[in-house]
Design a protein around this motif. Structure first.
Motif, mmCIF file in Angstrom:
data_model
loop_
_atom_site.group_PDB
_atom_site.id
_atom_site.type_symbol
_atom_site.label_atom_id
_atom_site.label_comp_id
_atom_site.label_asym_id
_atom_site.label_seq_id
_atom_site.Cartn_x
_atom_site.Cartn_y
_atom_site.Cartn_z
ATOM 1 N N ALA A 73 0.826 -1.210 0.000
ATOM 2 C CA ALA A 73 0.000 0.000 0.000
ATOM 3 C C ALA A 73 0.856 1.253 0.000
ATOM 4 O O ALA A 73 0.491 2.262 -0.615
ATOM 5 C CB ALA A 73 -0.937 -0.004 1.196
ATOM 6 N N ILE A 74 2.005 1.211 0.658
ATOM 7 C CA ILE A 74 2.880 2.388 0.705
ATOM 8 C C ILE A 74 3.308 2.778 -0.705
ATOM 9 O O ILE A 74 3.341 3.961 -1.048
ATOM 10 C CB ILE A 74 4.097 2.130 1.617
ATOM 11 C CG1 ILE A 74 3.635 2.105 3.067
ATOM 12 C CG2 ILE A 74 5.183 3.173 1.409
ATOM 13 C CD1 ILE A 74 4.691 1.668 4.046
ATOM 14 N N ARG A 75 3.612 1.801 -1.525
ATOM 15 C CA ARG A 75 4.005 2.108 -2.909
ATOM 16 C C ARG A 75 2.868 2.767 -3.674
ATOM 17 O O ARG A 75 3.107 3.596 -4.546
ATOM 18 C CB ARG A 75 4.421 0.817 -3.620
ATOM 19 C CG ARG A 75 5.709 0.259 -3.103
ATOM 20 C CD ARG A 75 6.129 -0.960 -3.916
ATOM 21 N NE ARG A 75 7.337 -1.526 -3.350
ATOM 22 C CZ ARG A 75 7.404 -2.703 -2.775
ATOM 23 N NH1 ARG A 75 6.345 -3.474 -2.713
ATOM 24 N NH2 ARG A 75 8.540 -3.135 -2.279
ATOM 25 N N ILE A 76 1.652 2.372 -3.355
ATOM 26 C CA ILE A 76 0.495 2.917 -4.070
ATOM 27 C C ILE A 76 0.161 4.320 -3.588
ATOM 28 O O ILE A 76 -0.159 5.200 -4.379
ATOM 29 C CB ILE A 76 -0.715 1.973 -3.896
ATOM 30 C CG1 ILE A 76 -0.428 0.629 -4.574
ATOM 31 C CG2 ILE A 76 -1.990 2.599 -4.442
ATOM 32 C CD1 ILE A 76 -1.436 -0.461 -4.248
ATOM 33 N N VAL A 77 0.239 4.558 -2.263
ATOM 34 C CA VAL A 77 -0.214 5.841 -1.720
ATOM 35 C C VAL A 77 0.860 6.916 -1.694
ATOM 36 O O VAL A 77 0.536 8.085 -1.487
ATOM 37 C CB VAL A 77 -0.809 5.679 -0.300
ATOM 38 C CG1 VAL A 77 -1.960 4.707 -0.309
ATOM 39 C CG2 VAL A 77 0.226 5.302 0.720
ATOM 40 N N LEU A 78 2.110 6.554 -1.905
ATOM 41 C CA LEU A 78 3.173 7.564 -1.821
ATOM 42 C C LEU A 78 2.977 8.737 -2.787
ATOM 43 O O LEU A 78 3.065 9.890 -2.358
ATOM 44 C CB LEU A 78 4.552 6.927 -2.029
ATOM 45 C CG LEU A 78 5.720 7.898 -1.927
ATOM 46 C CD1 LEU A 78 5.798 8.485 -0.517
ATOM 47 C CD2 LEU A 78 7.014 7.233 -2.287
ATOM 48 N N PRO A 79 2.685 8.517 -4.067
ATOM 49 C CA PRO A 79 2.507 9.680 -4.948
ATOM 50 C C PRO A 79 1.371 10.617 -4.518
ATOM 51 O O PRO A 79 1.594 11.832 -4.416
ATOM 52 C CB PRO A 79 2.245 9.060 -6.323
ATOM 53 C CG PRO A 79 2.861 7.705 -6.247
ATOM 54 C CD PRO A 79 2.693 7.260 -4.828
ATOM 55 N N PRO A 80 0.157 10.106 -4.216
ATOM 56 C CA PRO A 80 -0.872 11.061 -3.802
ATOM 57 C C PRO A 80 -0.598 11.712 -2.450
ATOM 58 O O PRO A 80 -0.963 12.874 -2.244
ATOM 59 C CB PRO A 80 -2.165 10.245 -3.771
ATOM 60 C CG PRO A 80 -1.781 8.833 -3.836
ATOM 61 C CD PRO A 80 -0.408 8.774 -4.424
#
Length: 151
Positions: A73-80
């Protein structure tokens, strides 16, 4: 009705907030809502099979969240989250509407007293750029680092 409400708010001491506190609470509540939605979407984006695999390996739901789902999840949420942090830095100028002492309010005061609004606002823009550009570079580097670990 407006007079009654303002009288009521003045009689409740806990609701008598200075402008800085009101701006902090307002931005904090809005940020909490946005970030919780970002994290919820990030966790929901992970395939359901990942959760099932963790449980089938004997992990508790909490361990599955920490050890299996959170790293993905960290990889997914880092950009936003990074974009939100940069946007929040810029959005703090909205606090000047309620007279919270921020950079834009100070710039407005200086521009009106010095009669040099263009120079003052260009300097403020440079300050915001100097703060937000390094943040965007850091977020970009973190995204690259996480993308390398993914493959």
């Amino acid at each position: 009705c407006g007079h009654v409400l303002s009288t009521l708010l003045r009689t409740i001491p806990a609701l008598s907030l200075d402008s800085f506190t009101a701006a902090t609470i307002g931005l904090g509540l809005q940020g909490g809502a946005v970030l919780s939605e970002i994290f919820r979407a990030g966790i929901d984006a992970i395939d359901r099979g990942q959760r099932e695999a963790g449980i089938s390996l004997g992990l508790t739901p909490g361990q599955t969240m920490v050890d299996v789902l959170a790293p993905q999840a960290i990889r997914i949420v880092l950009p936003p989250v990074g974009n939100y942090a940069i946007g929040l830095l810029k959005d703090t100028s909205i606090a000047s509407i309620i007279a919270a002492p921020d950079l834009m309010l100070r710039a407005k005061d200086l521009a009106s007293s010095s009669f040099l609004p263009m120079q003052v606002y260009i300097l403020v823009a440079l300050f915001y750029f100097a703060l937000s550009y390094p943040m965007s570079l850091i977020v970009g580097q973190m995204e690259l680092r996480l993308a390398r670990h993914r493959h």
